[in-house]
Design an enzyme around this catalytic site. Sequence first.
Site, PDB file in Angstrom:
ATOM      1  N   GLY A  59       0.841  -1.186   0.000  1.00  0.00           N
ATOM      2  CA  GLY A  59       0.000   0.000   0.000  1.00  0.00           C
ATOM      3  C   GLY A  59       0.880   1.240   0.000  1.00  0.00           C
ATOM      4  O   GLY A  59       0.974   1.983  -0.978  1.00  0.00           O
ATOM      5  N   CYS A  85     -10.481  20.804  18.752  1.00  0.00           N
ATOM      6  CA  CYS A  85     -10.352  21.153  20.167  1.00  0.00           C
ATOM      7  C   CYS A  85      -9.709  20.056  20.984  1.00  0.00           C
ATOM      8  O   CYS A  85     -10.342  19.475  21.859  1.00  0.00           O
ATOM      9  CB  CYS A  85     -11.727  21.483  20.717  1.00  0.00           C
ATOM     10  SG  CYS A  85     -12.460  22.803  19.775  1.00  0.00           S
TER      11      CYS A  85
HETATM   12  N1  LLP Z   1      -1.470  -6.446   4.026  1.00  0.00           N
HETATM   13  C1  LLP Z   1      -1.967  -6.500   5.264  1.00  0.00           C
HETATM   14  C2  LLP Z   1      -2.549  -7.758   5.740  1.00  0.00           C
HETATM   15  C3  LLP Z   1      -1.925  -5.352   6.091  1.00  0.00           C
HETATM   16  O1  LLP Z   1      -2.395  -5.426   7.318  1.00  0.00           O
HETATM   17  C4  LLP Z   1      -1.365  -4.148   5.584  1.00  0.00           C
HETATM   18  C5  LLP Z   1      -1.316  -2.938   6.403  1.00  0.00           C
HETATM   19  C6  LLP Z   1      -0.874  -4.144   4.265  1.00  0.00           C
HETATM   20  C7  LLP Z   1      -0.935  -5.305   3.521  1.00  0.00           C
HETATM   21  C8  LLP Z   1      -0.291  -2.920   3.629  1.00  0.00           C
HETATM   22  O2  LLP Z   1       0.890  -2.530   4.245  1.00  0.00           O
HETATM   23  P1  LLP Z   1       1.828  -1.410   3.574  1.00  0.00           P
HETATM   24  O3  LLP Z   1       2.357  -1.949   2.280  1.00  0.00           O
HETATM   25  O4  LLP Z   1       0.989  -0.221   3.333  1.00  0.00           O
HETATM   26  O5  LLP Z   1       2.897  -1.179   4.557  1.00  0.00           O
HETATM   27  N2  LLP Z   1      -2.407   3.352   9.269  1.00  0.00           N
HETATM   28  C9  LLP Z   1      -1.000   3.016   9.430  1.00  0.00           C
HETATM   29  C10 LLP Z   1      -0.611   1.788   8.650  1.00  0.00           C
HETATM   30  C11 LLP Z   1      -1.439   0.581   8.997  1.00  0.00           C
HETATM   31  C12 LLP Z   1      -1.085  -0.616   8.161  1.00  0.00           C
HETATM   32  C13 LLP Z   1      -2.009  -1.736   8.407  1.00  0.00           C
HETATM   33  N3  LLP Z   1      -1.832  -2.884   7.567  1.00  0.00           N
HETATM   34  C14 LLP Z   1      -0.154   4.224   9.044  1.00  0.00           C
HETATM   35  O6  LLP Z   1      -0.719   5.269   8.728  1.00  0.00           O
HETATM   36  O7  LLP Z   1       1.074   4.162   9.078  1.00  0.00           O
END
Ligand code: LLP
Length: 424
Positions: free
Chosen positions: A279, A347
């Site tokens: 992602g 706030c």
């Molecule tokens: N696959 C699974 C099963 C996941 O839980 C996640 C992310 C991804 C793929 C994608 O991971 P990436 O390639 O984006 O690192 N809100 C947080 C990040 C939470 C990620 C949760 N899972 C932030 O803003 O840093």
Amino acid sequence: MNHFELRGGELHCEDVPLARIAAEVGTPVYVYSSATLERHYTVLRDALLAAGLRDPLIAFAVKANSNVAVLRTLGRLGAGADVVSEGEIRRALAAGIPAERIVFSGVGKTEAEVAFALEAGVAEINVESEPELHLVNAVAQGMGKRAEVAIRVNPDVEAGGHAKISTGKAENKFGVSFAEAERLYANASNMAGVRPVGVACHIGSQISDLAPMDAAFRKMRGLVERLRAEGLSVERLDLGGGLGVPYFNQPEPPSPEAYAQMIARAMEGLDIQFAFEPGRMIAANAGVLVAQVLHVNRRPEGRNFLVLDAAMNDLLRPAMYDAYHDIRPMKPREGEPVVYDVVGPVCETGDTFTRDRALPPIEGGDLIAFMSAGAYGAAMASEYNSRLLAPEVLVRGAEYAVVRPRPTYDDMLERERPAPWLTA
Ligand code: LLP
């Protein structure tokens, strides 16, 4: 590399000055670069292919950026989608991503969501626990179908990163142990409603060290080999999310090429289809949040507060994870840097984007951009304080389109209904 740069003293997204979008669409506003999204996807795909990985499925993690135009941009290049809810399945389908490229993950799928996924014909359901395996089996049997499932393993490795987004340790809620995975896989192969096709893992997000990934992936390979030795067929190995990204002058994370080479070495000789769920590495640096400085509150005690029209409801990462986002003025002014606290109007004290940040001098009315906000930015936004969701804009070369308009206050209020006893 991304396509946000100063041209003639003004920050642009590709060929469009961000100030123009701010003037025409208003602020706060999320702006995404098509060229950056496309580049990040193709660089990863090419690196995986160059490393000799057969037919990799790159399923973009929709949770990072769920805008349908963003998904369509990636889907047209061949991306699949990693989804965690019925809403995300619907978004991926609406973006034209075929069901056979959709992988359904998540620890708490409801019966209705499983049924929806099977009806849509998603490629694979990543099962995270024994009760869930039974749920999928029962739902599929009830529909006269056989669900293709992968068992999600928790590889129990310490990968660093923020505690709120680390997932690969045994104490986290995700996945099952290796021993349990073997047992579940064998059980699943005898169930009428499921067909186990692979195993999956994800050790966490914003990881910029290949060593823990390498360790986890080698353990996953061992699992595939043990399952095959028992005579079970394992067709797919899902290696989870992608690499971390640099949010500021951090050491550069490993390149996609180094990541792909590491996988190729760990998997040498293993004939299997690989799936990935990146992602952040695709979307983060492809988006910015543009905000206006409402005023500069210069306190006699010496602190300078930049009060923005964007708040924690628009970009939650700093409040939630103490995340650092680079802040760039749209038209940097001349002069010595000034140290600012950058805050939003919500706030609570947590509505602070950063403290003690040295920036070029800034005046009320100036525009600034939070860089690297394309992943987990708009997707995590809320209407807290009854603030309208920030619109989203997609740029392509010299054109841009508002791909999610700012709602109106009427839109916000019309979603609610009076309780009958309160209307008299
Ligand atoms: N696959 C699974 C099963 C996941 O839980 C996640 C992310 C991804 C793929 C994608 O991971 P990436 O390639 O984006 O690192 N809100 C947080 C990040 C939470 C990620 C949760 N899972 C932030 O803003 O840093």
